[in-house]
Write a protein that holds these residues in place. Structure first.
Motif, PDB file in Angstrom:
ATOM      1  N   ARG A   9      60.408 -25.095  68.996  1.00  0.00           N
ATOM      2  CA  ARG A   9      59.517 -24.979  70.154  1.00  0.00           C
ATOM      3  C   ARG A   9      60.262 -24.236  71.257  1.00  0.00           C
ATOM      4  O   ARG A   9      61.354 -24.654  71.672  1.00  0.00           O
ATOM      5  N   LEU A  10      59.688 -23.146  71.737  1.00  0.00           N
ATOM      6  CA  LEU A  10      60.318 -22.344  72.780  1.00  0.00           C
ATOM      7  C   LEU A  10      59.452 -22.320  74.037  1.00  0.00           C
ATOM      8  O   LEU A  10      58.221 -22.216  73.945  1.00  0.00           O
ATOM      9  N   PRO A  11      60.071 -22.371  75.215  1.00  0.00           N
ATOM     10  CA  PRO A  11      59.311 -22.333  76.461  1.00  0.00           C
ATOM     11  C   PRO A  11      58.835 -20.928  76.817  1.00  0.00           C
ATOM     12  O   PRO A  11      57.940 -20.766  77.641  1.00  0.00           O
ATOM     13  N   SER A  12      59.448 -19.923  76.206  1.00  0.00           N
ATOM     14  CA  SER A  12      59.091 -18.519  76.426  1.00  0.00           C
ATOM     15  C   SER A  12      59.539 -17.742  75.198  1.00  0.00           C
ATOM     16  O   SER A  12      60.186 -18.296  74.297  1.00  0.00           O
ATOM     17  N   ASP A  13      59.207 -16.454  75.144  1.00  0.00           N
ATOM     18  CA  ASP A  13      59.644 -15.655  74.006  1.00  0.00           C
ATOM     19  C   ASP A  13      61.166 -15.730  73.873  1.00  0.00           C
ATOM     20  O   ASP A  13      61.894 -15.710  74.880  1.00  0.00           O
ATOM     21  N   GLY A  14      61.630 -15.813  72.635  1.00  0.00           N
ATOM     22  CA  GLY A  14      63.068 -15.954  72.443  1.00  0.00           C
ATOM     23  C   GLY A  14      63.483 -15.809  71.004  1.00  0.00           C
ATOM     24  O   GLY A  14      62.852 -15.074  70.231  1.00  0.00           O
ATOM     25  N   HIS A  15      64.508 -16.575  70.615  1.00  0.00           N
ATOM     26  CA  HIS A  15      65.098 -16.421  69.293  1.00  0.00           C
ATOM     27  C   HIS A  15      65.565 -17.779  68.772  1.00  0.00           C
ATOM     28  O   HIS A  15      66.060 -18.614  69.538  1.00  0.00           O
ATOM     29  N   LEU A  16      65.405 -17.965  67.469  1.00  0.00           N
ATOM     30  CA  LEU A  16      66.073 -19.063  66.774  1.00  0.00           C
ATOM     31  C   LEU A  16      67.341 -18.481  66.171  1.00  0.00           C
ATOM     32  O   LEU A  16      67.293 -17.521  65.410  1.00  0.00           O
ATOM     33  N   VAL A  17      68.489 -19.074  66.515  1.00  0.00           N
ATOM     34  CA  VAL A  17      69.778 -18.519  66.128  1.00  0.00           C
ATOM     35  C   VAL A  17      70.533 -19.512  65.247  1.00  0.00           C
ATOM     36  O   VAL A  17      70.659 -20.697  65.597  1.00  0.00           O
ATOM     37  N   ALA A  18      70.996 -19.040  64.091  1.00  0.00           N
ATOM     38  CA  ALA A  18      71.876 -19.827  63.228  1.00  0.00           C
ATOM     39  C   ALA A  18      73.311 -19.538  63.639  1.00  0.00           C
ATOM     40  O   ALA A  18      73.684 -18.385  63.875  1.00  0.00           O
ATOM     41  N   ARG A  19      74.142 -20.590  63.709  1.00  0.00           N
ATOM     42  CA  ARG A  19      75.506 -20.429  64.197  1.00  0.00           C
ATOM     43  C   ARG A  19      76.494 -21.095  63.246  1.00  0.00           C
ATOM     44  O   ARG A  19      76.194 -22.109  62.608  1.00  0.00           O
ATOM     45  N   ALA A  42      79.282 -25.892  67.247  1.00  0.00           N
ATOM     46  CA  ALA A  42      78.557 -24.655  66.936  1.00  0.00           C
ATOM     47  C   ALA A  42      79.234 -23.499  67.649  1.00  0.00           C
ATOM     48  O   ALA A  42      79.419 -23.532  68.866  1.00  0.00           O
ATOM     49  N   LEU A  43      79.601 -22.467  66.883  1.00  0.00           N
ATOM     50  CA  LEU A  43      80.327 -21.338  67.446  1.00  0.00           C
ATOM     51  C   LEU A  43      79.501 -20.055  67.369  1.00  0.00           C
ATOM     52  O   LEU A  43      78.400 -19.993  67.863  1.00  0.00           O
ATOM     53  N   GLU A  44      80.044 -19.006  66.714  1.00  0.00           N
ATOM     54  CA  GLU A  44      79.416 -17.693  66.787  1.00  0.00           C
ATOM     55  C   GLU A  44      78.110 -17.636  65.985  1.00  0.00           C
ATOM     56  O   GLU A  44      77.967 -18.296  64.961  1.00  0.00           O
ATOM     57  N   PRO A  45      77.147 -16.835  66.468  1.00  0.00           N
ATOM     58  CA  PRO A  45      75.900 -16.638  65.725  1.00  0.00           C
ATOM     59  C   PRO A  45      76.172 -15.946  64.394  1.00  0.00           C
ATOM     60  O   PRO A  45      77.015 -15.066  64.292  1.00  0.00           O
ATOM     61  N   VAL A  46      75.399 -16.358  63.378  1.00  0.00           N
ATOM     62  CA  VAL A  46      75.517 -15.738  62.059  1.00  0.00           C
ATOM     63  C   VAL A  46      74.149 -15.320  61.524  1.00  0.00           C
ATOM     64  O   VAL A  46      73.991 -15.028  60.355  1.00  0.00           O
ATOM     65  N   GLY A  47      73.156 -15.322  62.394  1.00  0.00           N
ATOM     66  CA  GLY A  47      71.813 -14.908  62.021  1.00  0.00           C
ATOM     67  C   GLY A  47      70.833 -15.274  63.115  1.00  0.00           C
ATOM     68  O   GLY A  47      71.064 -16.227  63.853  1.00  0.00           O
ATOM     69  N   ALA A  48      69.753 -14.525  63.258  1.00  0.00           N
ATOM     70  CA  ALA A  48      68.765 -14.802  64.304  1.00  0.00           C
ATOM     71  C   ALA A  48      67.417 -14.234  63.907  1.00  0.00           C
ATOM     72  O   ALA A  48      67.328 -13.253  63.166  1.00  0.00           O
ATOM     73  N   THR A  49      66.344 -14.878  64.411  1.00  0.00           N
ATOM     74  CA  THR A  49      65.002 -14.352  64.226  1.00  0.00           C
ATOM     75  C   THR A  49      64.226 -14.514  65.521  1.00  0.00           C
ATOM     76  O   THR A  49      64.365 -15.531  66.215  1.00  0.00           O
ATOM     77  N   ALA A  50      63.437 -13.516  65.883  1.00  0.00           N
ATOM     78  CA  ALA A  50      62.664 -13.537  67.127  1.00  0.00           C
ATOM     79  C   ALA A  50      61.407 -14.391  66.957  1.00  0.00           C
ATOM     80  O   ALA A  50      60.760 -14.372  65.905  1.00  0.00           O
ATOM     81  N   LEU A  51      61.051 -15.146  68.026  1.00  0.00           N
ATOM     82  CA  LEU A  51      59.870 -15.997  68.016  1.00  0.00           C
ATOM     83  C   LEU A  51      59.169 -15.903  69.363  1.00  0.00           C
ATOM     84  O   LEU A  51      59.817 -15.723  70.408  1.00  0.00           O
ATOM     85  N   GLY A  52      57.863 -16.050  69.349  1.00  0.00           N
ATOM     86  CA  GLY A  52      57.106 -16.109  70.584  1.00  0.00           C
ATOM     87  C   GLY A  52      57.147 -17.497  71.187  1.00  0.00           C
ATOM     88  O   GLY A  52      57.572 -18.474  70.547  1.00  0.00           O
ATOM     89  N   ALA A  53      56.717 -17.630  72.421  1.00  0.00           N
ATOM     90  CA  ALA A  53      56.642 -18.933  73.071  1.00  0.00           C
ATOM     91  C   ALA A  53      55.708 -19.856  72.295  1.00  0.00           C
ATOM     92  O   ALA A  53      54.715 -19.414  71.710  1.00  0.00           O
ATOM     93  N   GLY A  54      56.037 -21.146  72.272  1.00  0.00           N
ATOM     94  CA  GLY A  54      55.201 -22.115  71.583  1.00  0.00           C
ATOM     95  C   GLY A  54      55.936 -22.790  70.442  1.00  0.00           C
ATOM     96  O   GLY A  54      57.158 -22.695  70.312  1.00  0.00           O
ATOM     97  N   THR A  55      55.180 -23.484  69.593  1.00  0.00           N
ATOM     98  CA  THR A  55      55.742 -24.277  68.506  1.00  0.00           C
ATOM     99  C   THR A  55      55.558 -23.563  67.177  1.00  0.00           C
ATOM    100  O   THR A  55      54.472 -23.053  66.874  1.00  0.00           O
ATOM    101  N   HIS A  56      56.613 -23.552  66.378  1.00  0.00           N
ATOM    102  CA  HIS A  56      56.615 -22.885  65.076  1.00  0.00           C
ATOM    103  C   HIS A  56      57.148 -23.849  64.020  1.00  0.00           C
ATOM    104  O   HIS A  56      58.056 -24.635  64.290  1.00  0.00           O
TER     105      HIS A  56
END
Length: 348
Positions: free
Chosen positions: A168-178, A189-203
């Motif tokens: 769930r994001l409050p605004s457009d953003g990213h889910l990041v694996a670290r 949790a340290l450096e990012p190792v993957g990311a995907t863009a998501l819009g605001a809301g629940t996914h």
């Protein structure tokens, strides 16, 4: 006397077997976990809760580091492993919670003595091997933000990807694996190792593709953290994006994974853990989308994967989470229960 001695010996052997089971933090029997989050309407999402029988889930105010006033309760009907379990804070308590304010809350599992409602004096906090089934986390009032991924058993992956159950994001953003170091009580949790863009809301069921080089360096078992970030407006995850926080705490959760494409390693996917069968928690009389998971015999464990791109970092996030081999644990517990029952029958 010989029977009593045999029972005692078997019980000790059972305890020794339990001690040999890898339990990073605690077993998923009478266990509850929550993570930092932001709520818009007073609904708290408890990431995981495992009970062996009917129980109560209670949310408390913090009182100088201890549990204070009860501000939310929910009855759990029947044994099982529940995820993203919604609990609503009392209207009066939420009305007095200022917008933008973050507070510590405690969550606890209590037994259910069968009275007409929850009574903290009568319905004691559940324990497992001496550990109280409690947790605490930061809750802020504001636009909703949450990430949930902990599971009954590790995610399985045959390639460089990992999945979060709820984002769930409050605004457009990213889910990041670290990447995760110091696995255990103080994992970080340290450096990012993957990311995907998501819009605001629940996914739901959001998959992150992992950096292939990072993924190939991992053993059969790996550990990943998920963090949600706000986008700075360019639509690309980079060092200018800021993590979403509740108070000063980054919204992060941790998940284990099994690689099934290694052809060896530490036995990932070798069928020695109970499978997870997940169904809607209709027994609770709710429609909030929470899930109940029960173990089944003779099936393989499940798991998840990890990797990244090495851009933005936030090394301040720490967390705890245990994902034991439930099948071995359940068998040992069943033996203990059987031995105790046998001894009682002999005494009576």
């Amino acid at each position: 006397m010989r029977r009593h001695a045999l029972a005692a010996t078997l019980a000790l052997a059972c305890v020794a077997a339990l001690a040999a089971v890898p339990l990073p933090v605690s077993a998923h029997v009478n266990d509850v976990r929550g993570d930092p989050q932001v709520s818009a309407d007073g609904t708290v999402l408890v990431e995981t809760a495992y009970v062996a029988d009917d129980a109560w889930l209670a949310v408390y105010r913090d009182d100088d580091g201890s549990r204070g006033e009860v501000i939310a309760t929910r009855r759990l009907s029947g044994a099982g492993f529940r995820t993203d379990l919604a609990v609503s804070i009392d209207e009066a308590a939420w009305r007095d919670w200022p917008e933008g304010e973050a507070r510590t809350v405690h969550v606890a599992l209590h037994n259910d003595e069968g009275s007409s409602g929850f009574d903290p004096e009568e319905d004691e906090v559940l324990t497992f091997f001496g550990r109280a089934a409690t947790d605490r986390f930061t809750l802020e009032r504001g636009t909703g933000a949450y990430v949930g991924a902990r599971a009954f058993s590790p995610q399985e992956t045959d390639g460089p990807s990992v999945t979060a159950r709820t984002v769930r994001l409050p605004s457009d953003g990213h889910l990041v694996a670290r990447n995760v170091t110091d696995v255990g009580e103080n994992e970080t949790a340290l450096e990012p190792v993957g990311a995907t863009a998501l819009g605001a809301g629940t996914h739901g069921n959001v998959t992150v593709e992992l950096d292939e080089d990072y993924y190939e360096r991992q053993d059969a078992r790996a550990r990943i953290a998920f963090t949600v970030y706000r986008d700075d407006g360019d639509g690309t995850f980079d060092a200018d994006d800021e993590p979403v926080r509740a108070g000063g705490e980054t919204l992060t959760t941790f998940v284990s994974l099994n690689r099934t494409d290694t052809g060896g390693g530490d036995g990932a996917g070798d069928g020695d853990e109970g499978a997870a069968v997940t169904t809607p928690s209709a027994t609770d009389g709710s429609d909030d989308g929470s899930l109940v998971t029960t173990a089944t015999a003779g099936s393989t464990a499940s798991g998840d994967g990890t990797s990244g791109d090495g851009t933005a970092t936030d090394a301040s996030t720490t967390g705890t989470d245990g994902q034991p081999g439930f099948g071995t644990l359940a068998a040992a517990l069943a033996l203990v229960v059987g031995l105790v029952a046998h001894a009682r029958r002999r005494r009576t």
